[in-house]
Design an enzyme around this catalytic site. Structure first.
Site, PDB file in Angstrom:
ATOM      1  N   CYS A   1      -0.070  -4.971   5.871  1.00 48.64           N
ATOM      2  CA  CYS A   1       1.268  -5.586   5.889  1.00 48.64           C
ATOM      3  C   CYS A   1       1.265  -6.875   6.708  1.00 48.64           C
ATOM      4  CB  CYS A   1       2.298  -4.601   6.428  1.00 48.64           C
ATOM      5  SG  CYS A   1       2.616  -3.260   5.263  1.00 48.64           S
TER       6      CYS A   1
ATOM      7  N   ASN B   1       8.958   2.957   2.824  1.00 55.25           N
ATOM      8  CA  ASN B   1       7.655   3.333   2.274  1.00 55.25           C
ATOM      9  C   ASN B   1       7.858   4.240   1.060  1.00 55.25           C
ATOM     10  OD1 ASN B   1       8.606   5.214   4.211  1.00 55.25           O
ATOM     11  ND2 ASN B   1       6.578   6.047   4.563  1.00 55.25           N
TER      12      ASN B   1
ATOM     13  N   GLU C   1       7.227  -2.405   4.825  1.00 51.70           N
ATOM     14  CA  GLU C   1       7.221  -3.859   5.041  1.00 51.70           C
ATOM     15  C   GLU C   1       6.896  -4.591   3.747  1.00 51.70           C
ATOM     16  OE1 GLU C   1       5.711  -1.500   6.722  1.00 51.70           O
ATOM     17  OE2 GLU C   1       5.322  -2.048   8.801  1.00 51.70           O
TER      18      GLU C   1
ATOM     19  N   GLU D   1       5.577   6.705  -1.189  1.00 53.41           N
ATOM     20  CA  GLU D   1       4.270   7.363  -1.292  1.00 53.41           C
ATOM     21  C   GLU D   1       4.004   7.854  -2.710  1.00 53.41           C
ATOM     22  OE1 GLU D   1       4.166  10.240   1.914  1.00 53.41           O
ATOM     23  OE2 GLU D   1       3.938   8.623   3.386  1.00 53.41           O
TER      24      GLU D   1
ATOM     25  N   TYR E   1      -2.739   9.285  -3.165  1.00 52.91           N
ATOM     26  CA  TYR E   1      -2.342   8.694  -1.874  1.00 52.91           C
ATOM     27  C   TYR E   1      -2.504   7.178  -1.778  1.00 52.91           C
ATOM     28  CZ  TYR E   1      -2.109  13.416   0.197  1.00 52.91           C
ATOM     29  OH  TYR E   1      -1.789  14.707   0.500  1.00 52.91           O
TER      30      TYR E   1
HETATM   31  N1  THU Z   1       3.579   3.010   6.684  1.00 54.41           N
HETATM   32  C1  THU Z   1       4.469   1.982   6.509  1.00 54.41           C
HETATM   33  O1  THU Z   1       5.396   2.076   5.705  1.00 54.41           O
HETATM   34  N2  THU Z   1       4.280   0.868   7.244  1.00 54.41           N
HETATM   35  C2  THU Z   1       3.271   0.660   8.125  1.00 54.41           C
HETATM   36  O2  THU Z   1       3.089  -0.429   8.609  1.00 54.41           O
HETATM   37  C3  THU Z   1       2.423   1.804   8.525  1.00 54.41           C
HETATM   38  C4  THU Z   1       2.466   2.971   7.603  1.00 54.41           C
HETATM   39  C5  THU Z   1       3.748   4.213   5.888  1.00 54.41           C
HETATM   40  C6  THU Z   1       2.680   4.421   4.859  1.00 54.41           C
HETATM   41  C7  THU Z   1       2.762   5.900   4.637  1.00 54.41           C
HETATM   42  O3  THU Z   1       3.789   6.163   3.694  1.00 54.41           O
HETATM   43  C8  THU Z   1       3.212   6.457   5.974  1.00 54.41           C
HETATM   44  O4  THU Z   1       3.725   5.354   6.698  1.00 54.41           O
HETATM   45  C9  THU Z   1       2.103   7.109   6.773  1.00 54.41           C
HETATM   46  O5  THU Z   1       1.023   6.267   6.919  1.00 54.41           O
END
Ligand code: THU
Length: 141
Positions: free
Chosen positions: A97, A52, A65, A54, A58
């Protein structure tokens, strides 16, 4: 372990899950501090890792994924066998996702695991996104 999984073996799942755990290291998550790692196995046999990423705005953040899927697709891959997702508490893939997975696969093996315990479960996209909408639903133009 759920039924309805597609045919990949335990060794493949173990390997993919370990790669997802490794991918957590490159998570850029200064806001949530929730590291997510993904490892996507393409039909060609290559594995694409993602984490992920960020953003201070936000909503510009991207999940692990989708990072892995977009890496693979932009390298010319279109067919996928399985994806592993690793987090500290075994969280499942978000709805967006799941829909992105659906674009390229009617069904896909999904391995969801906990990086702390090393335990994972094996499920499928059909199970996580039933009655889904996909490319075949759009009329040809
Ligand atoms: N996140 C993912 O990378 N995959 C998911 O399926 C759920 C959430 C990440 C997004 C964000 O960076 C962090 O988890 C908190 O939501």
């Amino acid at each position: 372990m759920s039924k309805n999984k597609t045919a990949t073996d335990v060794q493949t799942w173990d390997n993919l899950f370990q790669q997802a755990v490794a991918a957590m290291q490159n998570s850029y998550s200064p806001y949530s501090h929730y590291k997510v790692g993904a490892a996507l196995l393409s039909r060609s046999g290559k594995v694409y890792r993602g984490s992920n990423v960020e953003n201070a705005g936000y909503t510009a953040s991207v999940c692990a994924e989708r990072t892995a899927i977009f890496k693979a697709v932009t390298e010319g891959e279109r067919e996928f066998v399985a994806i592993a997702v690793a987090t500290v508490n075994g969280g499942a893939p978000c709805g967006i996702c799941r829909q992105v997975m659906r674009e390229f696969s009617r069904n896909l093996t999904i391995i969801i695991g906990n990086s702390q315990t090393g335990k994972y479960r094996v499920t499928s996209l059909a199970e996580l996104l039933p009655d889904s909408f996909g490319p075949e639903n759009l009329p040809e133009i």
